[in-house]
Design an enzyme around this catalytic site. Structure first.
Site, PDB file in Angstrom:
ATOM      1  N   HIS A 122       6.915  45.034  22.704  1.00  0.00           N
ATOM      2  CA  HIS A 122       7.140  44.596  24.094  1.00  0.00           C
ATOM      3  C   HIS A 122       8.638  44.449  24.355  1.00  0.00           C
ATOM      4  O   HIS A 122       9.366  43.898  23.525  1.00  0.00           O
ATOM      5  CB  HIS A 122       6.423  43.262  24.347  1.00  0.00           C
ATOM      6  CG  HIS A 122       6.309  42.934  25.808  1.00  0.00           C
ATOM      7  ND1 HIS A 122       7.338  42.384  26.534  1.00  0.00           N
ATOM      8  CD2 HIS A 122       5.274  43.105  26.683  1.00  0.00           C
ATOM      9  CE1 HIS A 122       6.952  42.215  27.790  1.00  0.00           C
ATOM     10  NE2 HIS A 122       5.694  42.654  27.907  1.00  0.00           N
ATOM     11  N   GLU A 124      10.310  42.480  26.147  1.00  0.00           N
ATOM     12  CA  GLU A 124      10.827  41.097  26.104  1.00  0.00           C
ATOM     13  C   GLU A 124      11.158  40.705  24.672  1.00  0.00           C
ATOM     14  O   GLU A 124      12.211  40.108  24.400  1.00  0.00           O
ATOM     15  CB  GLU A 124       9.795  40.124  26.691  1.00  0.00           C
ATOM     16  CG  GLU A 124      10.306  38.682  26.677  1.00  0.00           C
ATOM     17  CD  GLU A 124       9.252  37.664  27.071  1.00  0.00           C
ATOM     18  OE1 GLU A 124       8.449  37.949  27.987  1.00  0.00           O
ATOM     19  OE2 GLU A 124       9.214  36.589  26.442  1.00  0.00           O
ATOM     20  N   CYS A 194       5.804  30.673  29.087  1.00  0.00           N
ATOM     21  CA  CYS A 194       6.248  30.160  30.389  1.00  0.00           C
ATOM     22  C   CYS A 194       5.102  29.448  31.078  1.00  0.00           C
ATOM     23  O   CYS A 194       3.922  29.738  30.835  1.00  0.00           O
ATOM     24  CB  CYS A 194       6.802  31.279  31.252  1.00  0.00           C
ATOM     25  SG  CYS A 194       5.580  32.192  32.157  1.00  0.00           S
ATOM     26  N   SER A 222       0.236  46.110  31.066  1.00  0.00           N
ATOM     27  CA  SER A 222       0.722  44.734  31.184  1.00  0.00           C
ATOM     28  C   SER A 222       0.133  43.860  30.086  1.00  0.00           C
ATOM     29  O   SER A 222      -1.083  43.726  29.955  1.00  0.00           O
ATOM     30  CB  SER A 222       0.333  44.186  32.563  1.00  0.00           C
ATOM     31  OG  SER A 222       0.363  42.790  32.551  1.00  0.00           O
ATOM     32  N   SER A 272       2.127  40.955  37.363  1.00  0.00           N
ATOM     33  CA  SER A 272       2.792  42.059  38.080  1.00  0.00           C
ATOM     34  C   SER A 272       1.899  42.660  39.157  1.00  0.00           C
ATOM     35  O   SER A 272       2.147  43.770  39.621  1.00  0.00           O
ATOM     36  CB  SER A 272       3.156  43.173  37.089  1.00  0.00           C
ATOM     37  OG  SER A 272       3.979  42.667  36.088  1.00  0.00           O
TER      38      SER A 272
HETATM   39 FE1  SF4 Z   1       6.745  33.925  33.096  1.00  0.00          FE
HETATM   40 FE2  SF4 Z   1       6.791  35.690  34.999  1.00  0.00          FE
HETATM   41 FE3  SF4 Z   1       9.029  34.799  33.977  1.00  0.00          FE
HETATM   42 FE4  SF4 Z   1       7.458  36.396  32.585  1.00  0.00          FE
HETATM   43  S1  SF4 Z   1       8.510  36.860  34.420  1.00  0.00           S
HETATM   44  S2  SF4 Z   1       8.434  34.580  31.910  1.00  0.00           S
HETATM   45  S3  SF4 Z   1       5.492  35.719  33.280  1.00  0.00           S
HETATM   46  S4  SF4 Z   1       7.585  33.623  35.135  1.00  0.00           S
END
Ligand code: SF4
Length: 694
Positions: A122, A124, A194, A222, A272
């Site tokens: 991923h 991230e 988060c 996703s 998303s």
């Molecule tokens: Fe959380 Fe959305 Fe930020 Fe990803 S983009 S960390 S899902 S708030």
């Protein structure tokens, strides 16, 4: 049996995605750019962004224009690369992700190893690794953790920090933490899932636990959507769909047909997923539960009416009502569409009813969406402006003249609204007369006053600049006027001929004549050609602005000169004079002027005769004014008519002589008799004197 559908409150765009999208739409507005990777995991949105000039690229090598760093974030090396190459960028890294970057950067700088719970593929997670200074590992399941504990004991027994991908599955994270805590002594755990993800997963779990079936909406790529599917599947039959059109209708129908009791259907969506797609899925699910006879035709109908709505979408809208502040429109979705008055037209001061009427089908663009209230705001003005910009650009390229209305006087010029687009016309291009260069330049207030008469006037203009990226268009009224004037001049000179008649406008008066605009070309009428009557100044017969019928007496294309006449030959007083008078006639005339050599007297309007000084009296005249005064009526005989020179000679003297000649003769005296009588008287006197002396 009835069906109840619940849409999760947390379904759809999260805070971080909304933030990144706003950055992308704003970049699109200002000319486009690119995103490092797909901005969000949603095909519809990324395709739409690409259409609007914001494309996804894989690396800084492929970057075109400004780069958006998406909410997933990137490693430090990517920032370095962008900066080294001088590529401008907008950092839309979600603050939740940025917080993890900070944690791992600080802790690894102090010597800690970094353990990350998440998908190693991923973006991230890759970005998080890019902020670690030392060793880092990623675990994606319990097996990964066991391997780590068994084979990399040194890594876990050192100072270790444990973080989670923001969208990691909460239940798994809790499980991982428990295992790690048991084996690692120098461990610091940071709960970095988060809050949006936590709430979404918790709500999905609760909803699924009470539902007959769940529908999870999102992109196949996703990760947070995949986790929602995984969570919901634990509790009920769960269907994944990318959008309303992809819903497995028959399978859903079948699943509902075997379920007993009322149907409880839950819908949730990944971070998303646009709200419009969720709404459409909700709508179709409602239709499915209402239509036991679901068939191909129904889906075809659904397909036909299906419309996704995003900010920036261009849609066809039908006006359903109009009031003083807005137009209400139907855009073919469940949303109520509103176009505020100032988004209907670029022309100030118009009411919505002046622009559209009920039943009109118009093109609009979506400017904002309030899904909670099912409301979409749109703009017709922006679509008109975009189309107008294209037309104006074409007009510039083809040097076409277009028309518009002056809608505003601003500093340094005016705004003309053409094709729904605002066109700036600088004062120097408005065609107004400015002060001469040597004059003191006008103050801004004086200039404004000069421009104000143009307000609300329809004008023709040329487009001289179109800057599409800035939406700026510059026009010139002066250039259009010049082209028109040149064309008129050219037409005039190609058609002019002696004797040709025109109706022109008097432009100016001079002591010797007047200038007349014949339509692009000015001609001159000499005072003597203005009227048959004798005048001292043209102002006696015409004024500036008068329409005057003239004919061409002569012209010179080289010197661009045209000599005109304005006297109607049919009114020629000479013709009249010759028809009525002849030499020898006695006329009554009025003295109109005196000169040293005689006086002019008007016989009829337009024909004056000259009474020469020698013809004024029987006496010898040396000063005309002693005998004749202006305005005096005299009787005179026409002694000569010179048709060629249009001259008439008059004589008062001839009449006086005739008069004298025709007078009664006086009694005559014989002079010899008088002389004899005188002589006799004198002799008698002499004799008388002699007698007295004697
Ligand atoms: Fe959380 Fe959305 Fe930020 Fe990803 S983009 S960390 S899902 S708030």
């Amino acid at each position: 049996m009835s069906a109840h559908i619940t849409v999760a409150k947390t379904a759809g765009f999260c805070f971080g995605v909304k933030r990144a999208l706003e950055a992308a739409y704003s970049l699109a507005e200002s000319g486009g750019g690119c995103t490092l990777g797909r901005l969000i995991h949603n095909r519809h949105v990324t395709e739409e962004l690409a259409e609007r000039g914001v494309v996804a690229v894989n690396s800084a090598d492929e970057a075109t224009g400004t780069v958006i760093i998406r909410s997933h974030g990137v490693g430090r090396e990517v920032y370095g690369e962008l900066e080294r190459r001088g590529i401008p960028y907008i950092d839309a890294t979600c603050p939740f992700v940025a917080k993890i970057h900070k944690i791992v950067a600080e802790e690894s700088a102090k010597g800690a190893n970094v353990l990350i719970a998440g998908d190693p593929e991923h973006p991230e997670v890759k970005g998080i690794i890019g902020h670690c200074s030392g060793e880092s590992r990623v675990v994606n399941n319990v097996g990964d953790i066991e391997n780590l504990l068994n084979f990399e004991n040194g890594f876990v027994q050192s100072s270790l920090i444990f973080v989670a991908q923001t969208t990691a599955q909460l239940s798994k994270w809790i499980e991982y933490k428990k295992i790690i805590q048991k084996h690692c002594t120098k461990l610091k755990i940071f709960d970095t899932i988060c809050s949006a993800t936590t709430h979404r997963q918790t709500e999905a779990e609760r909803l699924a636990s009470h539902s007959t079936l769940m529908v999870v909406v999102g992109d196949p790529h996703s990760s947070n959507t995949a986790k929602l599917v995984s969570i919901c599947s634990r509790y009920c039959r769960t269907f994944f769909t990318e959008d309303a059109l992809s819903l497995p209708v028959q399978e859903i129908k079948q699943a509902l047909s075997v379920a007993s009791g009322d149907h409880y259907i839950g819908i949730t969506a990944g971070a998303s997923t646009p709200d419009g797609i969720i709404k459409e899925v909700h709508r179709i699910m409602s239709e499915i539960t209402r239509n036991d006879e679901m068939d191909i035709d129904f889906m075809a109908e659904v397909d036909k009416t299906f419309k996704r709505v995003y900010i920036g979408n261009r849609v066809k809208a039908v006006v359903v009502s109009v009031n003083n502040t807005e137009a209400v429109v139907d855009i073919g979705t469940k949303h109520s569409g509103y176009i505020p008055a100032d988004e209907l037209t670029a022309t100030p001061g118009l009411l919505p009813k002046d622009v559209v009427k009920v039943g009109d089908e118009i093109d609009c663009v979506v400017t904002s969406i309030n899904d909670a209230e099912g409301v979409v705001y749109l703009s017709k003005k922006r679509v008109d402006a975009a189309a107008g910009l294209e037309k104006l650009s074409d007009a510039m390229n083809s040097n076409a003249t277009i028309s518009g209305v002056v809608t505003q006087v601003i500093k340094g010029g005016v705004i003309v609204t053409c094709e729904g687009t605002r066109v700036f016309v600088p004062a120097s291009h408005t065609g107004i007369t400015r002060g001469k260069r040597t004059d003191t330049p006008e103050t801004p207030e004086e200039l404004q006053k000069k421009l104000e008469p143009l307000l609300k006037k329809e004008v023709s203009l040329k487009i001289i600049e179109v800057a599409e990226s800035r939406g700026r268009v510059v026009g010139s009224i002066r250039n259009a006027q010049k082209e028109e004037s040149d064309a008129l001049k050219s037409k005039f000179w190609s058609e002019v001929e002696v004797g040709k008649k025109y109706v022109g406008e008097v432009k100016s008066l001079e002591s010797y004549g007047v200038f007349v605009d014949l339509g692009g070309v000015d001609g001159m009428v000499h005072s003597s050609e203005l009227t048959w009557n004798r005048i001292k100044h043209p102002r006696e017969v015409v004024s500036v602005g008068d329409k005057l019928e003239v004919y061409v007496k002569s012209f010179d294309p080289e010197k661009k000169r045209v000599s005109l006449g304005a006297k109607d030959p049919n009114d020629n007083p000479w013709t009249k004079f010759l028809a009525e008078f002849a030499v020898g006639d006695v006329v009554k005339a009025q003295v109109v002027s005196t000169t040293p050599f005689g006086a002019f007297a008007q016989i009829i309007p337009g024909v004056d005769g000259l009474i020469h000084i020698s013809q004024i009296s029987l006496d010898r005249v040396t000063n005309v004014s002693q005998y004749l005064t202006i305005g005096q009526l005299v009787e005179a005989r026409i002694t000569e008519i010179d048709q060629e020179k249009s001259r008439v000679s008059l004589s008062i003297k001839e009449l006086l002589e005739e008069e004298a000649a025709n007078a009664e003769p006086e009694e005559t005296i014989d002079i010899s008799e008088v002389e004899g009588a005188v002589e006799a008287a004198e002799a008698a006197e002499a004799a008388e004197a002699a007698e007295s002396e004697e």
